[in-house]
Write an enzyme that holds these catalytic residues in place. Structure first.
Site, mmCIF file in Angstrom:
data_model
loop_
_atom_site.group_PDB
_atom_site.id
_atom_site.type_symbol
_atom_site.label_atom_id
_atom_site.label_comp_id
_atom_site.label_asym_id
_atom_site.label_seq_id
_atom_site.Cartn_x
_atom_site.Cartn_y
_atom_site.Cartn_z
ATOM 1 N N THR A 210 0.854 -1.189 0.000
ATOM 2 C CA THR A 210 0.000 0.000 0.000
ATOM 3 C C THR A 210 0.893 1.244 0.000
ATOM 4 O O THR A 210 1.957 1.230 0.597
ATOM 5 C CB THR A 210 -0.877 -0.018 1.267
ATOM 6 N N ARG A 238 -13.864 -7.416 -0.451
ATOM 7 C CA ARG A 238 -13.240 -7.006 0.810
ATOM 8 C C ARG A 238 -12.554 -5.647 0.661
ATOM 9 O O ARG A 238 -11.847 -5.386 -0.312
ATOM 10 C CB ARG A 238 -12.229 -8.071 1.246
ATOM 11 N N VAL A 239 -12.756 -4.804 1.638
ATOM 12 C CA VAL A 239 -12.111 -3.498 1.676
ATOM 13 C C VAL A 239 -11.362 -3.367 3.003
ATOM 14 O O VAL A 239 -11.873 -3.745 4.056
ATOM 15 C CB VAL A 239 -13.164 -2.373 1.549
ATOM 16 N N ASP A 241 -8.472 -0.755 5.354
ATOM 17 C CA ASP A 241 -8.588 0.547 5.994
ATOM 18 C C ASP A 241 -8.277 1.724 5.078
ATOM 19 O O ASP A 241 -8.702 2.851 5.342
ATOM 20 C CB ASP A 241 -7.662 0.616 7.221
ATOM 21 N N THR A 260 -0.781 1.768 6.800
ATOM 22 C CA THR A 260 -0.617 0.582 5.961
ATOM 23 C C THR A 260 -0.453 -0.628 6.862
ATOM 24 O O THR A 260 0.275 -0.583 7.842
ATOM 25 C CB THR A 260 0.606 0.715 5.041
ATOM 26 N N GLY A 261 -1.166 -1.691 6.545
ATOM 27 C CA GLY A 261 -1.024 -2.893 7.366
ATOM 28 C C GLY A 261 -2.269 -3.734 7.340
ATOM 29 O O GLY A 261 -3.012 -3.735 6.354
ATOM 30 N N GLY A 263 -5.489 -4.260 7.594
ATOM 31 C CA GLY A 263 -6.544 -3.268 7.527
ATOM 32 C C GLY A 263 -7.688 -3.449 8.495
ATOM 33 O O GLY A 263 -8.234 -2.472 9.018
#
Lengths: 343, 343
Positions: A210, A238-239, A241, A260-261, A263
Site C-alpha cells: 500500500t 473485501r475493503v 482501511d 498501511t497494514g 486493515g
C-alpha cells in the site's frame, strides 16, 4: 479462532494469519524532535520486509522510487504548491510504479481481477474523497480527488465508482494495465497452496505495498492520501482501511495520517483519527500518540503495520510494528530520507 | 459552490442541498444526568420532521414501532442477553418495518434499485462488520454481523457483499421485497423535478429514516449498529457514514454511538469516534461530547443530523440539529421513552 473459521473457510485471506512478529519491536517512541518546517512523508507499505527477502537490485529500485517521489512532492511544495497537490502527485508516481501494490502492480483478487481502493483528505477543509473496489481507473487517487472536488460525495464503492470515473473524465485503462508477472505469480502460488491444503492459507506478504503520503505546505495546510490494491486472493469485495476515512486516511487542521497494514485491525481502532485525537486532546507529542497506537494498541491484537504522520508543527512520525516499512520524508532542505528496516 | 457543480451536475443528490435549519437549534447540552443502569437507545433517522408533515396516523405508527423495538431489545437484555443481541434484534425490527429507510422501505437509487448499507460493532472486543451497496439481503445488519462473526474481514462492498451472503447463509430476497409505494413515488417525484429543472435537485427528505441502536448489557458491554438505504436518487455507488466504522457506527469499551444525517459531513468529522475520543481524552460528560460534535462542529458545516450515544456508566445522549429525530431509550425499568421533535 475456531468459531470464526466456521462456515467460511473459503473466505479466509491474509487477514487471518497471525502476523509474524519482528525479532525486536522497537519499544520506545521515535525521536519526538524529528521535525520539518514544511515537506512530505510517504510510505510504500509495511510487512515482512527483511534483508534476506529483498534482493539488492529490488531494494535499490524501491529506495530510488521513494526518493524520486519525495523529490517531486518537495518540488511542488517548494514553489508554493499545496499539500494536496504534493500528496496527489506523490501517490500517482507510486501508483504508476509496479514496485508497489497500488495502480499498476496491484495484487490480484481470487478471481484474477484487480480491485483498487484509495482516499484523500484535506486538513483545512476536511474535504475528502474515497473510492473502493475500483477496477478500471489508472490512478485511483485521482478518482478520489475528483470525487472530493467535483461532487458532494465522500465515498463511492464498486461499479458505481468506475461509472463516476467516466463522468469525471478520470483516465480509465484495460484490466491488462494492472498486470505484473510477479503479482500474478503470487496469486497462482496462493491458489496452488490453497488447493494442496484444502483450505485458504494466508501469508503476511499478501498485503504488502500500500502507498501513502502526508504533506505540510507553506500555508501550514495538511493533506493525507492512501492507495492500495488490497490483499492477494481477496474475495467478496473485501475493503481494508485505506479508503476508510479515519482509519487508513485522515487529515484535519493539525494532524495528518496515512496507514498501511492489517486493515481490519486498523479499521476497528480508527487508527488515523485515534492518533490525531490523542495528540489533540491528550496533548501528546505526535510521535508519542502514533507510537501508542501502533506499537501498543495494535501490537496487542497482532495488528501488523505502521503509519506515517505529520502535524502542523512539522513533527514527523513513522512507527511500524512489522519487520519493515518502506518509508521516507523530505523537509525544506530538499534532502530525501528513505528507510526500509528498523534503522 | 459553483466549481463543485462543474462537470457533475448529474451526480448531485441530496448532499448538495443546504439543509434547512430548524427555527431554533437547541443551544445547551442535553441533561447530562440522564442515565440508565442498562438498556438501549435507538433512532429511526433525523431530518426535516415537523408536525405539519407528519400525519397523526403516521406519527402514531412510528412511535409504536420505536416503542416495540425498545421493548424487544429490553427483553433480551433483561434476561441477561448481550448488547450485541439487543442491537441486532432492534435493528432487524426496524429494517422489517416499511416506516424506515432500511431493509424494506429503503429509498430507491437513481436506477430504481435499492442499495443498502449497515454496520455493527462490539465494544469490548472491537469486533466489527460493515457492508455497503448490498442489493439482495433482507436484513443487512445480519449480514454485517455474519461478516463480523464468521470471517476475518470488517468491510465488504458491492456485489461481493451479496455473494458473501450466500456463503454465510444470510437470507436473501428478490428486489421487489424492498419496494414500498411511498419510496417509489419519492423517486418518481425526484426524477420528474430533475427533468423539469434540467438539473438534479435535492431535498433534505431524501435521506430520512436511517435506523440505529446502541445498547449496554448487564456485563457493561456496549454495542452499536446502524442500517440504511442511503439517499433517494443516489448514484455511482454512493455510500454515507452508516457503514463507515468510526463515522456512523462505533463502539469501544466505554462508549457507543450510532449516527444519522448528512453522511458526507459525518464521515469527514469521524463523528462517532470523535464523540468517544472527547469523552475519553477530554473527560467530558458524554452529553457534552456529543453536543459539541453535533450542535457545534456539524452545525458549522450544515451537517444536518444527530446521534444516539451511550457510555459504560449508562449515560444517554441523543442530540440532533435537525427539526426532528425519531428516537427513544429504555432503561432497566422497562419503560420505553419515544421522542420525535425537540421536546
Amino acid at each position: 479462532m475456531a468459531r470464526r473459521f466456521g462456515i467460511t473457510l473459503a473466505l479466509l485471506v491474509t487477514a487471518c494469519s497471525a502476523p509474524s512478529r519482528p525479532a525486536s519491536v522497537p519499544s520506545s517512541p521515535q525521536d519526538p524532535a524529528l521535525a520539518i518546517r514544511w515537506g512530505l512523508v510517504i510510505h510504500g507499505g509495511a510487512g515482512v520486509i527483511t534483508r534476506a527477502k529483498l534482493t539488492p537490485e529490488r531494494e535499490a529500485a524501491i529506495r530510488e522510487m521513494l526518493a524520486q517521489a519525495l523529490r517531486e512532492g518537495h518540488a511542488i511544495l517548494a514553489r508554493g504548491g499545496s499539500s494536496l497537490d504534493a500528496v496527489t502527485r506523490t501517490i500517482v508516481l507510486l501508483e504508476d510504479s509496479p514496485l508497489f501494490n497500488a495502480g499498476t502492480g496491484a495484487v490480484f483478487t481470487h478471481d484474477g481481477t484487480n480491485e483498487l481502493d484509495a482516499a484523500i483528505m484535506v486538513g483545512t477543509t476536511r474535504a475528502a474523497g474515497s473510492v473502493a473496489g475500483v477496477r478500471t481507473v489508472k490512478n485511483p487517487i485521482l478518482l478520489a480527488r475528483a470525487l472530493m472536488e467535483r461532487s458532494p460525495h465522500v465515498m463511492l464503492v464498486g461499479a458505481g465508482a468506475d461509472a463516476f470515473a467516466v463522468v469525471a473524465g478520470v483516465e480509465r485503462v484495460e484490466p491488462a494495465y494492472f498486470f505484473t508477472p510477479e503479482r500474478w505469480q503470487q496469486l497462482q502460488d496462493k491458489l496452488a497452496a490453497e488447493q494442496a491444503a484444502g483450505a485458504v492459507l494466508a501469508t503476511p506478504d499478501d498485503k504488502l505495498g500500500t502507498v501513502g503520503a502526508v504533506a505540510l505546505d507553506h500555508a501550514r495546510g495538511l493533506a493525507a492520501g492512501t492507495s492500495t490494491g488490497g490483499t492477494t486472493n481477496k474475495r467478496y469485495g473485501r475493503v481494508g482501511d485505506s479508503p476508510v476515512i479515519g482509519a487508513g486516511t485522515y487529515a484535519d487542521t493539525s494532524c495528518a495520517v496515512s496507514a498501511t497494514g492489517h486493515g481490519e485491525h486498523f479499521i476497528r481502532h480508527a487508527v488515523a483519527h485515534e492518533i490525531c485525537a490523542r495528540r489533540a486532546y491528550l496533548r501528546l507529542p505526535l510521535a508519542r500518540a502514533a507510537h501508542e497506537v501502533v506499537m501498543e494498541d495494535l501490537v496487542k491484537v497482532d495488528g501488523e503495520g505502521g503509519v506515517i504522520a505529520l502535524d502542523r508543527d512539522g513533527h514527523v512520525a513513522m512507527p511500524f510494528n512489522s519487520p519493515g516499512m518502506y518509508r521516507g520524508y523530505i523537509g525544506e532542505d530538499g534532502v530525501p530520507h528513505v528507510m526500509i528496516f528498523v534503522e
